[in-house]
Write an enzyme that holds these catalytic residues in place. Structure first.
Site, PDB file in Angstrom:
ATOM      1  N   LYS A  13      -7.208   2.806   0.662  1.00 44.27           N
ATOM      2  CA  LYS A  13      -7.394   4.266   0.623  1.00 44.27           C
ATOM      3  C   LYS A  13      -8.726   4.626  -0.057  1.00 44.27           C
ATOM      4  O   LYS A  13      -9.514   5.404   0.472  1.00 44.27           O
ATOM      5  CB  LYS A  13      -6.239   4.942  -0.139  1.00 44.27           C
ATOM      6  CG  LYS A  13      -4.866   4.695   0.472  1.00 44.27           C
ATOM      7  CD  LYS A  13      -3.756   5.402  -0.304  1.00 44.27           C
ATOM      8  CE  LYS A  13      -3.566   4.924  -1.729  1.00 44.27           C
ATOM      9  NZ  LYS A  13      -3.064   3.533  -1.871  1.00 44.27           N
ATOM     10  N   ARG A  88       2.363  11.891  -2.828  1.00 43.38           N
ATOM     11  CA  ARG A  88       3.059  10.616  -2.914  1.00 43.38           C
ATOM     12  C   ARG A  88       4.571  10.790  -2.937  1.00 43.38           C
ATOM     13  O   ARG A  88       5.307   9.814  -3.025  1.00 43.38           O
ATOM     14  CB  ARG A  88       2.660   9.969  -4.228  1.00 43.38           C
ATOM     15  CG  ARG A  88       1.844   8.729  -4.092  1.00 43.38           C
ATOM     16  CD  ARG A  88       1.461   8.394  -5.520  1.00 43.38           C
ATOM     17  NE  ARG A  88       1.140   7.031  -5.693  1.00 43.38           N
ATOM     18  CZ  ARG A  88      -0.104   6.562  -5.663  1.00 43.38           C
ATOM     19  NH1 ARG A  88      -1.111   7.330  -5.406  1.00 43.38           N
ATOM     20  NH2 ARG A  88      -0.314   5.301  -5.905  1.00 43.38           N
ATOM     21  N   ARG A 127      -9.343  -7.514  -6.720  1.00 38.46           N
ATOM     22  CA  ARG A 127     -10.165  -6.306  -6.854  1.00 38.46           C
ATOM     23  C   ARG A 127     -10.831  -6.190  -8.226  1.00 38.46           C
ATOM     24  O   ARG A 127     -10.237  -6.470  -9.256  1.00 38.46           O
ATOM     25  CB  ARG A 127      -9.260  -5.079  -6.643  1.00 38.46           C
ATOM     26  CG  ARG A 127      -9.939  -3.786  -7.004  1.00 38.46           C
ATOM     27  CD  ARG A 127      -9.162  -2.597  -6.593  1.00 38.46           C
ATOM     28  NE  ARG A 127      -7.815  -2.600  -7.107  1.00 38.46           N
ATOM     29  CZ  ARG A 127      -6.893  -1.750  -6.710  1.00 38.46           C
ATOM     30  NH1 ARG A 127      -7.161  -0.866  -5.780  1.00 38.46           N
ATOM     31  NH2 ARG A 127      -5.692  -1.804  -7.223  1.00 38.46           N
ATOM     32  N   ARG A 161      -8.412  -3.343 -13.109  1.00 40.42           N
ATOM     33  CA  ARG A 161      -7.418  -2.345 -13.499  1.00 40.42           C
ATOM     34  C   ARG A 161      -6.244  -2.984 -14.225  1.00 40.42           C
ATOM     35  O   ARG A 161      -5.757  -4.026 -13.817  1.00 40.42           O
ATOM     36  CB  ARG A 161      -6.920  -1.602 -12.254  1.00 40.42           C
ATOM     37  CG  ARG A 161      -7.740  -0.358 -11.990  1.00 40.42           C
ATOM     38  CD  ARG A 161      -7.486   0.236 -10.650  1.00 40.42           C
ATOM     39  NE  ARG A 161      -6.084   0.520 -10.368  1.00 40.42           N
ATOM     40  CZ  ARG A 161      -5.679   1.117  -9.249  1.00 40.42           C
ATOM     41  NH1 ARG A 161      -6.571   1.493  -8.341  1.00 40.42           N
ATOM     42  NH2 ARG A 161      -4.408   1.337  -9.043  1.00 40.42           N
ATOM     43  N   ARG A 172       4.753  -1.005  -8.195  1.00 43.80           N
ATOM     44  CA  ARG A 172       3.992  -0.010  -7.418  1.00 43.80           C
ATOM     45  C   ARG A 172       4.388  -0.070  -5.941  1.00 43.80           C
ATOM     46  O   ARG A 172       4.500   0.962  -5.275  1.00 43.80           O
ATOM     47  CB  ARG A 172       2.490  -0.240  -7.588  1.00 43.80           C
ATOM     48  CG  ARG A 172       1.989   0.244  -8.955  1.00 43.80           C
ATOM     49  CD  ARG A 172       0.659  -0.369  -9.344  1.00 43.80           C
ATOM     50  NE  ARG A 172      -0.385  -0.121  -8.372  1.00 43.80           N
ATOM     51  CZ  ARG A 172      -1.504  -0.842  -8.270  1.00 43.80           C
ATOM     52  NH1 ARG A 172      -1.705  -1.868  -9.083  1.00 43.80           N
ATOM     53  NH2 ARG A 172      -2.397  -0.542  -7.375  1.00 43.80           N
TER      54      ARG A 172
HETATM   55  P1  AP5 Z   1      -8.644  -0.141  -2.383  1.00 49.57           P
HETATM   56  O1  AP5 Z   1      -9.513   0.680  -1.506  1.00 49.57           O
HETATM   57  O2  AP5 Z   1      -8.931  -0.174  -3.844  1.00 49.57           O
HETATM   58  O3  AP5 Z   1      -7.109   0.213  -2.093  1.00 49.57           O
HETATM   59  P2  AP5 Z   1      -6.247   1.511  -2.458  1.00 49.57           P
HETATM   60  O4  AP5 Z   1      -5.398   1.825  -1.280  1.00 49.57           O
HETATM   61  O5  AP5 Z   1      -7.129   2.588  -2.994  1.00 49.57           O
HETATM   62  O6  AP5 Z   1      -5.325   0.876  -3.566  1.00 49.57           O
HETATM   63  P3  AP5 Z   1      -4.891   1.406  -4.998  1.00 49.57           P
HETATM   64  O7  AP5 Z   1      -4.393   0.214  -5.755  1.00 49.57           O
HETATM   65  O8  AP5 Z   1      -5.958   2.234  -5.616  1.00 49.57           O
HETATM   66  O9  AP5 Z   1      -3.687   2.313  -4.615  1.00 49.57           O
HETATM   67  P4  AP5 Z   1      -2.578   2.821  -5.524  1.00 49.57           P
HETATM   68  O10 AP5 Z   1      -1.942   3.811  -4.620  1.00 49.57           O
HETATM   69  O11 AP5 Z   1      -1.673   1.788  -6.068  1.00 49.57           O
HETATM   70  O12 AP5 Z   1      -3.351   3.345  -6.812  1.00 49.57           O
HETATM   71  P5  AP5 Z   1      -3.773   4.784  -7.323  1.00 49.57           P
HETATM   72  O13 AP5 Z   1      -5.023   4.648  -8.069  1.00 49.57           O
HETATM   73  O14 AP5 Z   1      -3.692   5.764  -6.224  1.00 49.57           O
HETATM   74  O15 AP5 Z   1      -8.679  -1.648  -1.821  1.00 49.57           O
HETATM   75  C1  AP5 Z   1      -8.089  -2.710  -2.541  1.00 49.57           C
HETATM   76  C2  AP5 Z   1      -9.010  -3.956  -2.537  1.00 49.57           C
HETATM   77  O16 AP5 Z   1      -9.060  -4.480  -1.209  1.00 49.57           O
HETATM   78  C3  AP5 Z   1     -10.471  -3.653  -2.919  1.00 49.57           C
HETATM   79  O17 AP5 Z   1     -10.957  -4.725  -3.681  1.00 49.57           O
HETATM   80  C4  AP5 Z   1     -11.201  -3.569  -1.590  1.00 49.57           C
HETATM   81  O18 AP5 Z   1     -12.547  -4.008  -1.691  1.00 49.57           O
HETATM   82  C5  AP5 Z   1     -10.380  -4.478  -0.686  1.00 49.57           C
HETATM   83  N1  AP5 Z   1     -10.274  -3.988   0.684  1.00 49.57           N
HETATM   84  C6  AP5 Z   1     -10.076  -2.698   1.107  1.00 49.57           C
HETATM   85  N2  AP5 Z   1      -9.992  -2.630   2.448  1.00 49.57           N
HETATM   86  C7  AP5 Z   1     -10.127  -3.901   2.900  1.00 49.57           C
HETATM   87  C8  AP5 Z   1     -10.138  -4.477   4.222  1.00 49.57           C
HETATM   88  N3  AP5 Z   1      -9.984  -3.734   5.326  1.00 49.57           N
HETATM   89  N4  AP5 Z   1     -10.305  -5.819   4.310  1.00 49.57           N
HETATM   90  C9  AP5 Z   1     -10.471  -6.582   3.189  1.00 49.57           C
HETATM   91  N5  AP5 Z   1     -10.485  -6.095   1.921  1.00 49.57           N
HETATM   92  C10 AP5 Z   1     -10.310  -4.757   1.794  1.00 49.57           C
HETATM   93  O19 AP5 Z   1      -2.596   5.126  -8.347  1.00 49.57           O
HETATM   94  C11 AP5 Z   1      -2.448   4.405  -9.557  1.00 49.57           C
HETATM   95  C12 AP5 Z   1      -1.295   4.958 -10.362  1.00 49.57           C
HETATM   96  O20 AP5 Z   1      -1.554   6.322 -10.712  1.00 49.57           O
HETATM   97  C13 AP5 Z   1       0.063   5.007  -9.643  1.00 49.57           C
HETATM   98  O21 AP5 Z   1       0.756   3.773  -9.762  1.00 49.57           O
HETATM   99  C14 AP5 Z   1       0.762   6.162 -10.368  1.00 49.57           C
HETATM  100  O22 AP5 Z   1       1.274   5.735 -11.611  1.00 49.57           O
HETATM  101  C15 AP5 Z   1      -0.378   7.125 -10.629  1.00 49.57           C
HETATM  102  N6  AP5 Z   1      -0.557   8.126  -9.546  1.00 49.57           N
HETATM  103  C16 AP5 Z   1      -1.673   8.298  -8.744  1.00 49.57           C
HETATM  104  N7  AP5 Z   1      -1.496   9.296  -7.869  1.00 49.57           N
HETATM  105  C17 AP5 Z   1      -0.239   9.790  -8.102  1.00 49.57           C
HETATM  106  C18 AP5 Z   1       0.537  10.813  -7.501  1.00 49.57           C
HETATM  107  N8  AP5 Z   1       0.056  11.543  -6.476  1.00 49.57           N
HETATM  108  N9  AP5 Z   1       1.786  11.024  -7.966  1.00 49.57           N
HETATM  109  C19 AP5 Z   1       2.280  10.308  -8.991  1.00 49.57           C
HETATM  110  N10 AP5 Z   1       1.610   9.312  -9.615  1.00 49.57           N
HETATM  111  C20 AP5 Z   1       0.354   9.048  -9.168  1.00 49.57           C
HETATM  112 MG    MG Z   2      -7.349   3.511  -4.879  1.00 50.65          MG
END
Ligand code: AP5
Ligand code: MG
Ligand code: ZN
Length: 215
Positions: A13, A88, A127, A161, A172
Site C-alpha cells: 500500500k 480498516r 523491509r 519498524r 496484524r
Molecule cells: P509496503 O509498501 O511497506 O507495504 P504496506 O502495505 O504499506 O504494509 P504495512 O506493513 O505498512 O501495512 P500495515 O497495514 O500493516 O501497516 P500500517 O502502517 O498501515 O511494502 C512492504 C515491503 O515490501 C517493502 O519493503 C517494499 O519495498 C516491498 N514491496 C512492496 N511491493 C512489492 C512488490 N510488488 N514486490 C516486491 N516487494 C514489494 O499500520 C500500522 C499499525 O497502525 C496497525 O497495525 C494499527 O495498529 C495502526 N493503524 C494504522 N491505520 C489504522 C486504522 N485505519 N485503524 C486502526 N489502526 C490503524
Molecule cells: Mg504501509
C-alpha cells in the site's frame, strides 16, 4: 480523485501510494505513518495508540477517524488524496462515507492489492526505511543503488519498524482477516472495488493500478 488502497500488511500500500503520488500528483494519507509519528513525538495521541500498535491490534476507530477528518480539510487534499491504511473497519468506512458526503465529494476507486500470506511475511521481514527521509527499501526486492546510502537523500542511517517482529506480524494479519477484510464485500456492493495482482513486481503493480484509474 479520491482513492483507497486496501490490502493486508506488507501488500505494498505504502509503496504504491508513493508511486502514485509521483505519477498523479495526489497526496498520500497513511494513518500508520501518522500514528508512528505521534508515537515518536510522545504526543497524547501517540501515547494512546502505542499499546495497540505494539500488539499488532487496531487503534480505536474514534482516534483514526478524527485524524483523517482533520487531515482531509487540509489545502493539499483539495485535488484529491490516496488513503493508505484507512479505512480498516466497517465503522471507519461508514464514517468516511459521511465525511465525503458532507464535503460534497465522493470516492472514485477502492483498489485491493492481493498478495499471498507467505509473500507478505517475506516482504515485512525484509523491509527497512531511511531514518532521515523515510524512503522505503527491502533487503531483497528494493535495495538502495549503493549499499548503505539512501537513493533519495544520501542518508546513511536506516530503521526497521518495531511492529515488524514475527509475533506482531501474525496479530496484524489476523486483524486484517477479521476486521478489514469485511470491507471487501462492503465496497463490492457499492461497485467501487477493483483488485490488482500484488504478487507482480512493484512497477507492474503500479501499471495495473494506473490502468484501473484510467477506466
Ligand atoms: P509496503 O509498501 O511497506 O507495504 P504496506 O502495505 O504499506 O504494509 P504495512 O506493513 O505498512 O501495512 P500495515 O497495514 O500493516 O501497516 P500500517 O502502517 O498501515 O511494502 C512492504 C515491503 O515490501 C517493502 O519493503 C517494499 O519495498 C516491498 N514491496 C512492496 N511491493 C512489492 C512488490 N510488488 N514486490 C516486491 N516487494 C514489494 O499500520 C500500522 C499499525 O497502525 C496497525 O497495525 C494499527 O495498529 C495502526 N493503524 C494504522 N491505520 C489504522 C486504522 N485505519 N485503524 C486502526 N489502526 C490503524
Ligand atoms: Mg504501509
Ligand atoms: Zn533518505
Amino acid at each position: 480523485m479520491i482513492l483507497i488502497l486496501l490490502g493486508p500488511p506488507g501488500a505494498g500500500k505504502g509503496t504504491q501510494a508513493q508511486a502514485l503520488m509521483v505519477a498523479r500528483g495526489l497526496v498520500q494519507l497513511s494513518t500508520g505513518d501518522m500514528l508512528r509519528k505521534a508515537v515518536a513525538a510522545k504526543s497524547e495521541l501517540g501515547l494512546g495508540a502505542r499499546a495497540a500498535m505494539d500488539a499488532g491490534d487496531l487503534v480505536s476507530d474514534d482516534i483514526v477517524i478524527s485524524i483523517i477528518a482533520e487531515r482531509i480539510e487540509n489545502k493539499d487534499c483539495e485535488r484529491g488524496f490516496i488513503l493508505d491504511g484507512f479505512p480498516r473497519t466497517v465503522a471507519q468506512a461508514e464514517a468516511l462515507d459521511l465525511m465525503l458526503e458532507q464535503k460534497g465529494s465522493q470516492l472514485d476507486h477502492v483498489i485491493e492489492i492481493r498478495v499471498d500470506e507467505e509473500e507478505l511475511v517475506k516482504r515485512i521481514a525484509g523491509r527497512f526505511s531511511c531514518a532521515k527521509c523515510n524512503e522505503n527499501y527491502h533487503d531483497t526486492f528494493k535495495r538502495p543503488a549503493k549499499d548503505g546510502v539512501c537513493d533519495v537523500c544520501g542518508g546513511t542511517e536506516f530503521t526497521r519498524r518495531s511492529d515488524d517482529r514475527a509475533e506482531t506480524v501474525r496479530a496484524r494479519l489476523e486483524a486484517y482477516r477479521n476486521q478489514t477484510a469485511p470491507l471487501l464485500p462492503y465496497y463490492r456492493a457499492k461497485g467501487t472495488l477493483r483488485s490488482v495482482d500484488g504478487m507482480n513486481s512493484i512497477e507492474a503493480v503500479t501499471e495495473e493500478i494506473l490502468e484501473v484509474l484510467a477506466t
